[in-house]
Design an enzyme around this catalytic site. Structure first.
Site, mmCIF file in Angstrom:
data_model
loop_
_atom_site.group_PDB
_atom_site.id
_atom_site.type_symbol
_atom_site.label_atom_id
_atom_site.label_comp_id
_atom_site.label_asym_id
_atom_site.label_seq_id
_atom_site.Cartn_x
_atom_site.Cartn_y
_atom_site.Cartn_z
ATOM 1 N N HIS A 1 0.836 -1.226 0.000
ATOM 2 C CA HIS A 1 0.000 0.000 0.000
ATOM 3 C C HIS A 1 0.862 1.264 0.000
ATOM 4 O O HIS A 1 0.509 2.263 0.621
ATOM 5 C CB HIS A 1 -0.947 0.024 1.210
ATOM 6 C CG HIS A 1 -1.950 -1.078 1.236
ATOM 7 N ND1 HIS A 1 -3.222 -0.951 0.743
ATOM 8 C CD2 HIS A 1 -1.864 -2.347 1.690
ATOM 9 C CE1 HIS A 1 -3.886 -2.090 0.900
ATOM 10 N NE2 HIS A 1 -3.075 -2.954 1.470
ATOM 11 N N ASN B 1 -10.274 -2.965 2.417
ATOM 12 C CA ASN B 1 -9.947 -2.996 0.992
ATOM 13 C C ASN B 1 -11.218 -2.810 0.179
ATOM 14 O O ASN B 1 -12.319 -2.827 0.731
ATOM 15 C CB ASN B 1 -9.335 -4.358 0.624
ATOM 16 C CG ASN B 1 -7.859 -4.458 0.994
ATOM 17 O OD1 ASN B 1 -7.184 -3.461 1.224
ATOM 18 N ND2 ASN B 1 -7.364 -5.687 1.048
ATOM 19 N N TYR C 1 0.814 -4.279 12.013
ATOM 20 C CA TYR C 1 0.739 -2.854 11.676
ATOM 21 C C TYR C 1 1.559 -2.004 12.641
ATOM 22 O O TYR C 1 2.268 -1.081 12.224
ATOM 23 C CB TYR C 1 -0.722 -2.387 11.627
ATOM 24 C CG TYR C 1 -1.462 -2.952 10.425
ATOM 25 C CD1 TYR C 1 -1.706 -4.321 10.324
ATOM 26 C CD2 TYR C 1 -1.887 -2.143 9.397
ATOM 27 C CE1 TYR C 1 -2.355 -4.859 9.224
ATOM 28 C CE2 TYR C 1 -2.550 -2.666 8.291
ATOM 29 C CZ TYR C 1 -2.780 -4.030 8.218
ATOM 30 O OH TYR C 1 -3.420 -4.551 7.127
HETATM 31 FE FE1 HDE Z 1 -2.595 -4.905 5.464
HETATM 32 N N1 HDE Z 1 -0.787 -4.143 5.939
HETATM 33 N N2 HDE Z 1 -1.963 -6.743 5.979
HETATM 34 N N3 HDE Z 1 -4.349 -5.714 4.789
HETATM 35 N N4 HDE Z 1 -3.230 -3.113 4.851
HETATM 36 C C1 HDE Z 1 -0.396 -2.868 5.780
HETATM 37 O O1 HDE Z 1 0.766 -1.601 7.375
HETATM 38 C C2 HDE Z 1 -0.897 -6.998 6.753
HETATM 39 C C3 HDE Z 1 -4.704 -7.027 4.858
HETATM 40 C C4 HDE Z 1 -4.482 -2.775 4.443
HETATM 41 O O2 HDE Z 1 -3.308 3.435 4.023
HETATM 42 C C5 HDE Z 1 0.938 -2.588 6.391
HETATM 43 O O3 HDE Z 1 1.120 0.608 7.664
HETATM 44 C C6 HDE Z 1 -0.890 -8.380 7.161
HETATM 45 C C7 HDE Z 1 -6.115 -7.194 4.636
HETATM 46 C C8 HDE Z 1 -4.528 -1.379 4.076
HETATM 47 O O4 HDE Z 1 -1.653 3.255 5.422
HETATM 48 C C9 HDE Z 1 1.316 -3.922 7.028
HETATM 49 C C10 HDE Z 1 -1.992 -8.939 6.599
HETATM 50 C C11 HDE Z 1 -6.594 -5.924 4.436
HETATM 51 C C12 HDE Z 1 -3.245 -0.900 4.307
HETATM 52 C C13 HDE Z 1 0.146 -4.798 6.668
HETATM 53 C C14 HDE Z 1 -2.655 -7.914 5.842
HETATM 54 C C15 HDE Z 1 -5.478 -5.026 4.538
HETATM 55 C C16 HDE Z 1 -2.463 -2.004 4.803
HETATM 56 C C17 HDE Z 1 1.950 -1.988 5.458
HETATM 57 C C18 HDE Z 1 -2.462 -10.375 6.787
HETATM 58 C C19 HDE Z 1 -8.042 -5.524 4.136
HETATM 59 C C20 HDE Z 1 -2.743 0.499 4.052
HETATM 60 C C21 HDE Z 1 2.025 -0.523 5.814
HETATM 61 C C22 HDE Z 1 -2.306 -11.191 5.609
HETATM 62 C C23 HDE Z 1 -8.920 -5.766 5.229
HETATM 63 C C24 HDE Z 1 -3.069 1.416 5.201
HETATM 64 C C25 HDE Z 1 1.282 -0.391 7.018
HETATM 65 C C26 HDE Z 1 -2.649 2.829 4.869
HETATM 66 C C27 HDE Z 1 -1.130 -1.901 5.181
HETATM 67 C C28 HDE Z 1 0.062 -6.071 7.079
HETATM 68 C C29 HDE Z 1 -3.813 -8.151 5.043
HETATM 69 C C30 HDE Z 1 -5.645 -3.613 4.361
HETATM 70 C C31 HDE Z 1 2.638 -4.518 6.625
HETATM 71 C C32 HDE Z 1 0.155 -9.054 8.009
HETATM 72 C C33 HDE Z 1 -6.913 -8.497 4.661
HETATM 73 C C34 HDE Z 1 -5.720 -0.616 3.540
HETATM 74 O O5 HDE Z 1 1.418 -3.812 8.415
#
Ligand code: HDE
Length: 705
Positions: free
Chosen positions: A77, A150, A364
């Site tokens: 992202h 998402n 996160y």
């Molecule tokens: Fe994320 N995700 N994600 N994700 N995600 C990040 O956190 C993570 C997942 C989502 O605008 C990271 O600050 C794991 C699902 C958004 O700043 C990180 C898993 C969904 C954003 C991270 C998921 C999301 C992130 C990278 C398990 C929808 C951007 C930068 C498989 C529900 C937020 C950060 C923004 C960002 C980890 C899966 C949505 C690495 C371990 C499912 C919208 O922490």
């Protein structure tokens, strides 16, 4: 879309969130220490042509700061765009949750939303095929609540421990860092064919949802299952939804690819301009609820993040609305430094055992530590809560708070045991006492084993044109895979979803089509098709093509009716500056053919006027513009002499009114000759509101059964 006034209360909160706002207008230039400067254009030298001196503190400070301007981009992202707004609940949700921001319809809770793509780096294009992030931070009086969602309701994998593998496979390949922001390469599809739980999400990714027309026209989903808990302690499982009031609409692939070159900022520009124009994006918040005792009543595991809860079975209850009404002042300070975390919750909301969510609750916070350089990122204005913060956490990189006193431990007598924990009655957070039992296992529940039924449900729910787009997306994505074995395995894997789909994929990627395969369930969920969405012309953008000699009366009539319907427009002409109508009236030109492209618009209007039409007939750029808009299914309007321009574009004769005085609206081409324009304008607006006239595509080409 109306221009809501932000309440005083909310402005105060906005100020509180951003106390160190610095406007530099009318100010004198200083160093970071506040020293006023006389010159910032020349370094301090020994003689006019001599070497620069080490004692030039201004030079060193300015360059050092510049050298350190970038911080690590988000690992996923990375490219995003943020905007402020507020949320209001429609009526008290006290029956379901005690969360305070969901109680009182008169309260406007400030929010900050960051939309994003997932795979590309910070400078990648907006319109690539990808999942879109939809992260919302609610600044509630009980602390920050982050709904980090998402634009698709399911995910690729079931357990967060696989996230690094999944992301490594979709990111550019490590030897040559190719391709940028794309799933169309070997490592990703290698991961897919070895991970059948990805099947459902792949269907979403390859559908039109992967290329949204606008951040303002996407749904948002919390994906994971959470809990709502009311004041009596009663809990229910919940999934969150955002529903855009402009409907859910997408680009088409050819357009998305061209936009990536013509305007890589297409989605962020669209949002920025809409907010600046007062055309505030609005999203309704919806919840799906399942009673605790109904946890095992469904044909899927409600904790499995590769499953959605069909809206027809578990209705989405609309509970409030978010209005996005203020652009950021500074992209870095706000959008880039915003730190979202699904673990940021408030009383009345809790987690479930969804194994993807459990992993996210760790990841996160961890990622912010490295990205924002230490444990004090919650003090950055955009991340600051409006609730008071008191604890014994101290020091660390970039500490802003100047903590007073000797006591930084608990329990204590010297500060009367403060800051002290509170009871649940005083609104202290209480974790839901869900029962946990079982053996310690590194394994997965059998109830997570069905990977294909909902992928089939999604496929069955698509209209023929949406199916066609999915097949074409497979042809592009899998066709870009070099390894033939992987291409064949994709076909074999998706044969578990639908045999027709698998055969269609095989045809385009040089693989062997399977003769028999899944043809099982015929269940459909109409809510999944984008054709069943809200349609409106509001906030769409029309390209008005005109040259010298245009018909002023006609054009101003059209412009007035567009404005009346909150439709935006740009005048596009050969040269910038002004053009003159046949009765010598001047009109400012917004864009020429180098700075405009049909892909940036939702519709095209070709102006009448003999000389204007004659000039357009001789301009390849104009004819290309119209043809391309036609290919992309967009509304096209033409009046009087402009019909000759349409004819030159070989737009099918059936769409032309000929010499009579009738509005023709066939396949989104609206024309009129020698007649009053009001009927034309309403026909044109209705054609714009359709978003795309897909029948143009399906008339020409074969649609999979
Ligand atoms: Fe994320 N995700 N994600 N994700 N995600 C990040 O956190 C993570 C997942 C989502 O605008 C990271 O600050 C794991 C699902 C958004 O700043 C990180 C898993 C969904 C954003 C991270 C998921 C999301 C992130 C990278 C398990 C929808 C951007 C930068 C498989 C529900 C937020 C950060 C923004 C960002 C980890 C899966 C949505 C690495 C371990 C499912 C919208 O922490």
């Amino acid at each position: 879309m109306q221009n809501d006034n932000v309440s005083v209360n909310e402005n105060t909160k906005a100020e509180q969130l951003n106390p160190s706002r610095a406007a530099h207008y009318d100010q004198k230039l200083t160093t970071d220490q506040g020293l006023k400067l006389t010159n910032t254009d020349d370094s301090l030298k020994a003689g006019l042509r001599g070497p620069t001196l080490l004692e030039d503190f201004h030079f060193r400070e300015k360059l050092t700061h510049f050298d350190h301007e970038r911080i690590p981009e988000r690992v996923v992202h990375a490219r995003g765009f943020g905007v402020h707004g507020y949320f209001q609940v429609y009526e008290s949700m006290s029956e379901y949750t005690k969360a305070r921001f969901l109680q009182d319809p008169t309260v406007k809770t400030p929010v900050f939303v960051r939309f994003s793509t997932v795979v590309g780096s910070r400078g990648s294009a907006d319109t690539v095929r990808d999942v879109r992030g939809f992260a919302t931070k609610f600044y509630t009086e009980e602390g920050n609540y982050d709904l980090v969602g998402n634009n698709m309701p399911v995910f690729f994998i079931q357990d967060a421990v696989k996230f690094p593998d999944m992301v490594h496979s979709i990111k550019p390949e490590p030897d040559n860092e190719i391709p940028q922001a794309s799933a169309a390469h070997d490592t990703f599809w290698d991961f897919v064919v070895n991970t059948p739980e990805t099947a459902h999400m792949i269907m979403w990714l390859l559908s039109d949802r992967g290329i949204p027309r606008s951040f303002r026209m996407m749904e948002g989903f919390g994906v994971n299952t959470f809990r709502l808990i009311n004041a009596q302690g009663r809990a229910r499982f919940v999934k969150f939804h955002w529903k855009p009031l402009l409907g859910v609409h997408s680009l088409i692939w050819d357009e998305a690819q061209k936009l990536a070159g013509k305007d890589p900022d297409f989605n962020r520009r669209d949002l920025w301009e809409a907010v600046n124009n007062g055309q505030y994006p609005e999203f309704e918040l919806g919840i799906q609820l399942i009673e605790e005792q109904d946890e095992f009543k469904f044909g899927f595991d409600i904790l499995d993040p590769t499953k959605l809860w069909p809206e027809e079975t578990i209705p989405v209850k609309i509970i409030g609305k978010m209005t996005l009404n203020r652009n950021v002042d500074n992209f870095f300070a706000e959008t880039e430094q915003a730190a979202f975390c699904p673990a940021n919750i408030v009383p009345g909301i809790d987690f479930s055992n969804d194994p993807l969510l459990q992993g996210r609750l760790f990841s996160y916070l961890d990622t912010q530590l490295i990205r924002l350089g230490g444990p004090n990122f919650h003090e950055i204005p955009i991340n600051r809560t409006v609730a008071p913060v008191h604890n014994n956490q101290r020091d660390g990189y970039h500490r802003m708070t100047v903590d007073h006193g000797k006591v930084s431990y608990f329990p204590n007598s010297l500060a009367s045991n403060c800051p002290m924990p509170v009871s649940v009655e005083e609104n202290g957070y209480q974790h839901y006492a869900g029962k946990i039992s079982g053996e310690r296992v590194r394994a997965r529940s059998d109830s997570f084993r069905d990977h294909f039924s909902q992928a089939t449900l999604f496929w069955n729910s698509m209209s023929p044109i949406e199916k066609k787009h999915i097949v074409e997306a497979f042809h592009f994505e899998v066709g870009s895979v070099m390894d033939k074995q992987i291409r064949q395995r994709v076909v074999d894997m998706f044969n578990n979803v639908d045999n027709t789909l698998a055969r269609q994929i095989a045809m385009g990627v040089g693989a062997t089509p399977p003769f028999t395969g899944a043809s099982g369930s015929t269940a459909v969920s109409p809510a999944l098709s984008q054709l069943n969405t809200i349609r409106t012309a509001e906030t769409r953008i029309v390209a008005i093509l005109a040259e010298n000699g245009f018909n002023h009366a006609e054009l101003s009539f059209l412009m007035d009716s567009l404005k009346g319907a909150t439709v935006n427009f740009d005048v596009v002409s050969r040269e910038l500056g002004t053009i003159k109508s046949m009765d010598n009236r001047e009109l400012a030109v917004g864009r020429n053919y180098l700075t405009a492209a049909s892909v940036k618009y939702d519709a095209v209007f070709i102006s009448g006027g003999k000389n204007s039409a004659a000039a357009m007939l001789n301009q390849g750029d104009t004819l290309h513009f119209i043809n391309e808009a036609f290919k992309h299914g967009k509304a096209i309007g033409a009046v009087n002499e402009a019909l000759d321009v349409l004819a030159a574009c070989q737009i099918p004769d059936t769409t032309l009114a000929g010499n009579n005085a009738k509005v023709t609206d066939d396949m989104g081409v609206v024309t009129v000759r020698n007649s009053d324009l009001s009927e034309f304008c309403s026909g044109f607006l209705s054609a714009i509101s359709q978003h795309r006239h897909w029948q143009r595509e399906s008339k020409k080409e074969t649609v999979p059964a």
